[in-house]
Design a protein around this motif. Structure first.
Motif, short mmCIF file in Angstrom:
data_model
loop_
_atom_site.label_atom_id
_atom_site.label_comp_id
_atom_site.label_asym_id
_atom_site.label_seq_id
_atom_site.Cartn_x
_atom_site.Cartn_y
_atom_site.Cartn_z
N CYS A 53 0.81 -1.23 0.00
CA CYS A 53 0.00 0.00 0.00
C CYS A 53 0.83 1.27 0.00
O CYS A 53 0.35 2.34 -0.36
N GLY A 54 2.08 1.18 0.43
CA GLY A 54 2.92 2.37 0.56
C GLY A 54 2.72 3.02 1.91
O GLY A 54 1.82 2.68 2.67
N ILE A 55 3.59 3.98 2.20
CA ILE A 55 3.54 4.71 3.46
C ILE A 55 3.06 6.12 3.16
O ILE A 55 3.56 6.77 2.24
N HIS A 56 2.11 6.58 3.93
CA HIS A 56 1.56 7.92 3.72
C HIS A 56 2.69 8.96 3.84
O HIS A 56 3.51 8.88 4.76
N PRO A 57 2.75 9.92 2.93
CA PRO A 57 3.82 10.93 2.97
C PRO A 57 3.94 11.64 4.31
O PRO A 57 5.03 12.00 4.74
N GLU A 58 2.83 11.84 4.99
CA GLU A 58 2.83 12.49 6.30
C GLU A 58 3.61 11.68 7.34
O GLU A 58 4.13 12.22 8.31
N THR A 112 23.67 3.35 7.02
CA THR A 112 22.56 4.30 6.86
C THR A 112 21.36 3.55 6.31
O THR A 112 21.50 2.53 5.63
N ILE A 113 20.17 4.06 6.59
CA ILE A 113 18.95 3.50 6.05
C ILE A 113 18.08 4.63 5.52
O ILE A 113 17.95 5.67 6.17
N GLU A 114 17.54 4.43 4.33
CA GLU A 114 16.67 5.42 3.69
C GLU A 114 15.39 4.73 3.26
O GLU A 114 15.37 3.52 3.05
N VAL A 115 14.34 5.51 3.10
CA VAL A 115 13.06 4.97 2.66
C VAL A 115 12.51 5.83 1.53
O VAL A 115 12.68 7.04 1.51
N ASP A 116 11.88 5.16 0.58
CA ASP A 116 11.17 5.83 -0.51
C ASP A 116 9.85 5.10 -0.66
O ASP A 116 9.83 3.86 -0.75
N SER A 117 8.75 5.82 -0.65
CA SER A 117 7.45 5.16 -0.70
C SER A 117 6.46 5.98 -1.51
O SER A 117 6.47 7.21 -1.48
N THR A 118 5.61 5.27 -2.24
CA THR A 118 4.54 5.88 -3.01
C THR A 118 3.25 5.17 -2.66
O THR A 118 3.17 3.94 -2.76
N LEU A 119 2.24 5.94 -2.25
CA LEU A 119 0.95 5.36 -1.90
C LEU A 119 0.39 4.57 -3.08
O LEU A 119 0.42 5.02 -4.22
N GLY A 120 -0.07 3.36 -2.80
CA GLY A 120 -0.66 2.52 -3.82
C GLY A 120 0.35 1.78 -4.69
O GLY A 120 -0.03 0.97 -5.52
N THR A 121 1.63 2.06 -4.51
CA THR A 121 2.66 1.44 -5.36
C THR A 121 3.61 0.57 -4.55
O THR A 121 3.97 -0.51 -4.97
N GLY A 122 4.04 1.05 -3.39
CA GLY A 122 4.94 0.26 -2.55
C GLY A 122 6.01 1.09 -1.90
O GLY A 122 6.06 2.31 -2.03
N THR A 123 6.91 0.40 -1.21
CA THR A 123 7.95 1.03 -0.42
C THR A 123 9.29 0.36 -0.67
O THR A 123 9.35 -0.85 -0.85
N SER A 124 10.36 1.16 -0.66
CA SER A 124 11.72 0.65 -0.78
C SER A 124 12.54 1.17 0.39
O SER A 124 12.47 2.35 0.73
N PHE A 125 13.29 0.27 1.00
CA PHE A 125 14.26 0.64 2.02
C PHE A 125 15.64 0.35 1.45
O PHE A 125 15.88 -0.74 0.91
N ILE A 126 16.55 1.31 1.56
CA ILE A 126 17.92 1.16 1.08
C ILE A 126 18.85 1.26 2.27
O ILE A 126 18.86 2.26 2.99
N ILE A 127 19.60 0.19 2.51
CA ILE A 127 20.55 0.14 3.62
C ILE A 127 21.95 0.12 3.02
O ILE A 127 22.23 -0.69 2.15
N ASN A 128 22.81 1.03 3.50
CA ASN A 128 24.19 1.10 3.02
C ASN A 128 25.16 0.90 4.17
O ASN A 128 25.00 1.48 5.24
#
Length: 80
Positions: free
Chosen positions: A14-19, A57-73
């Protein structure tokens, strides 16, 4: 010389709400938009603490209705 080890975790949920994006790594944070009734809001907080304890480090990118990506470096020092 050093290299970076990158781990990508991606879903098509579902993605994570931008808020919520600025707060998801805070302990006990629960989104008011979440339909998930399980959990107490510790998973991402613990993940971030573990990653940072290993100089990562950990980053997140998410779009509602599309999904979520976590990037760990992680910095992976190498000997010449």
């Amino acid at each position: 010389c050093s290299t970076v080890v990158q781990i990508l975790i991606k879903d098509n949920g579902c993605g994570i709400h931008p808020e919520d994006l600025h707060y998801i790594f805070k302990r006990f944070y629960r989104s008011r938009f979440s339909k998930d009734t399980q959990g107490i809001g510790l998973g991402l907080s613990l993940t971030k603490a573990i990653v940072e304890a290993h100089s990562g480090t950990i980053e997140v990118d998410s779009t509602l209705g599309t999904g979520t990506s976590f990037i760990i470096n992680f910095l992976n020092p190498t000997k010449l």
